[in-house]
Motif scaffolding. Structure first.
Motif, PDB file in Angstrom:
ATOM      1  N   ASP A   1      11.699  -8.469 -15.253  1.00 31.57           N
ATOM      2  CA  ASP A   1      11.094  -9.616 -15.938  1.00 31.57           C
ATOM      3  C   ASP A   1      12.115 -10.692 -16.308  1.00 31.57           C
ATOM      4  O   ASP A   1      11.761 -11.709 -16.882  1.00 31.57           O
ATOM      5  CB  ASP A   1      10.395  -9.120 -17.211  1.00 31.57           C
ATOM      6  N   ARG A   2      13.375 -10.456 -15.973  1.00 31.27           N
ATOM      7  CA  ARG A   2      14.418 -11.352 -16.470  1.00 31.27           C
ATOM      8  C   ARG A   2      14.306 -12.764 -15.910  1.00 31.27           C
ATOM      9  O   ARG A   2      14.558 -13.750 -16.613  1.00 31.27           O
ATOM     10  CB  ARG A   2      15.802 -10.780 -16.163  1.00 31.27           C
ATOM     11  N   GLU A   3      13.917 -12.885 -14.633  1.00 29.58           N
ATOM     12  CA  GLU A   3      13.817 -14.225 -14.048  1.00 29.58           C
ATOM     13  C   GLU A   3      12.758 -15.056 -14.759  1.00 29.58           C
ATOM     14  O   GLU A   3      12.948 -16.257 -14.983  1.00 29.58           O
ATOM     15  CB  GLU A   3      13.518 -14.134 -12.560  1.00 29.58           C
TER      16      GLU A   3
ATOM     17  N   ARG B   1      11.891 -14.797 -17.872  1.00 33.09           N
ATOM     18  CA  ARG B   1      12.363 -15.136 -19.209  1.00 33.09           C
ATOM     19  C   ARG B   1      13.496 -16.137 -19.192  1.00 33.09           C
ATOM     20  O   ARG B   1      13.568 -17.037 -20.040  1.00 33.09           O
ATOM     21  CB  ARG B   1      12.838 -13.872 -19.946  1.00 33.09           C
ATOM     22  N   THR B   2      14.438 -15.964 -18.260  1.00 33.46           N
ATOM     23  CA  THR B   2      15.694 -16.716 -18.327  1.00 33.46           C
ATOM     24  C   THR B   2      15.907 -17.680 -17.169  1.00 33.46           C
ATOM     25  O   THR B   2      16.836 -18.490 -17.208  1.00 33.46           O
ATOM     26  CB  THR B   2      16.896 -15.752 -18.363  1.00 33.46           C
TER      27      THR B   2
ATOM     28  N   ASP C   1      15.610  -4.657 -14.990  1.00 34.84           N
ATOM     29  CA  ASP C   1      14.821  -5.617 -15.773  1.00 34.84           C
ATOM     30  C   ASP C   1      14.155  -6.579 -14.789  1.00 34.84           C
ATOM     31  O   ASP C   1      14.721  -7.608 -14.425  1.00 34.84           O
ATOM     32  CB  ASP C   1      15.748  -6.355 -16.741  1.00 34.84           C
TER      33      ASP C   1
ATOM     34  N   GLY D   1       7.843  -6.762 -20.984  1.00 35.10           N
ATOM     35  CA  GLY D   1       8.605  -6.937 -19.756  1.00 35.10           C
ATOM     36  C   GLY D   1       8.495  -5.759 -18.817  1.00 35.10           C
ATOM     37  O   GLY D   1       8.412  -4.596 -19.239  1.00 35.10           O
TER      38      GLY D   1
ATOM     39  N   GLU E   1      18.065 -10.410 -12.731  1.00 37.60           N
ATOM     40  CA  GLU E   1      19.172  -9.557 -13.151  1.00 37.60           C
ATOM     41  C   GLU E   1      20.280  -9.567 -12.101  1.00 37.60           C
ATOM     42  O   GLU E   1      20.016  -9.587 -10.897  1.00 37.60           O
ATOM     43  CB  GLU E   1      18.676  -8.128 -13.369  1.00 37.60           C
TER      44      GLU E   1
END
Length: 262
Positions: free
Chosen positions: A49-51, A53-54, A47, A36, A58
């Motif tokens: 990379d959160r979008e 992944r989830t 973070d 990430g 963030e």
């Protein structure tokens, strides 16, 4: 095969605009960085990379951060996504952020800052909606935080406010709207009875939010929390006291799953 060199050549020739090139570059970085991507600001490590992944970037939690820190984080996230959300933002912090960044909206009731990078980002995804229900006007800050969270995550929201059990006929007037929702958020303080009532009248997931509203023996929301955890109605889940954000987020996830199944 798309690589950095081919992207740069396409931009130079005019066959690819900058925003689309940025998207391709982000995809390449994601693929080459399995742990990430992050952005180290010194006082915060974002973070990025959160979008991926989830499904949602963030979120900024404003309490404990300075106005300057919120503004820096907010601006960096604006460069990475078409939606930014910051919760628990005081009026003075909101004023500072809005003085530094264009297009940022503040809701003083929910204490929430939002930003959309395009009109398309504002458009609700799919059919259906989330119902956000609150017992009394005093519960509005938590309920509105849940509603705005669900909206920025791409959901349409129907607000049903001030329908607590002290005048339960008010709830019955809006029952059809509540029953037709994909998921239902119920915010209530005092004894938290509204959650059990709603849970016994609907066939959809109910996400309960105890609020810290009430007189002394409510123990700043603990009485409502325990009542909701002990609800005899099936299909009720509970988030922490005053956690409108968590309730809205969970409701949005349920809604997105239902869209994928349609």
């Amino acid at each position: 095969m798309i690589n950095v060199e081919s992207i740069l050549k396409l931009v130079r020739s005019g066959d690819l605009d900058v925003s689309e090139a940025q998207r391709h570059l982000d995809e390449i970085m994601n693929q080459s960085s399995p742990n990430g991507r992050v952005d180290d600001l010194g006082f915060a490590t974002l973070d990025l990379d959160r979008e991926r992944r989830t499904g949602f970037p963030e979120v900024i939690y404003g309490e404990g951060k300075t106005a300057e820190q919120v503004a820096v984080i907010f601006e960096r996230l604006m460069q990475q996504s078409d939606r930014v959300l910051a919760t628990r933002i005081s009026q003075d912090k909101a004023d500072y952020v809005q003085s530094k960044l264009n297009g940022v909206t503040y809701n003083p009731t929910a204490r929430v800052l939002t930003w959309y990078g395009s009109e398309a980002a504002r458009k609700p995804e799919g059919k259906g909606y989330i119902a956000v229900v609150c017992a009394g006007t005093s519960d509005l800050p938590v309920a509105e935080e849940a509603a705005l969270t669900a909206e920025i995550m791409g959901c349409r929201v129907e607000r049903i406010f001030d329908v607590g059990v002290a005048g339960i006929h008010r709830l019955f007037r809006r029952l059809d709207v509540i029953r037709d929702a994909t998921a239902i958020v119920v915010a209530a303080g005092m004894e938290g009875a509204l959650t059990s009532v709603v849970g016994g009248l609907v066939s959809k997931p109910v996400i309960a939010v105890p609020t810290s509203v009430g007189y002394g023996a409510s123990f700043q929301g603990l009485a409502a929390l325990l009542a909701m955890l002990n609800s005899c109605s099936s299909g009720v889940s509970v988030v922490n006291i005053d956690n409108g954000f968590g309730a809205g987020y969970n409701a949005a996830l349920i809604h997105k799953i239902s869209i994928k199944r349609d």
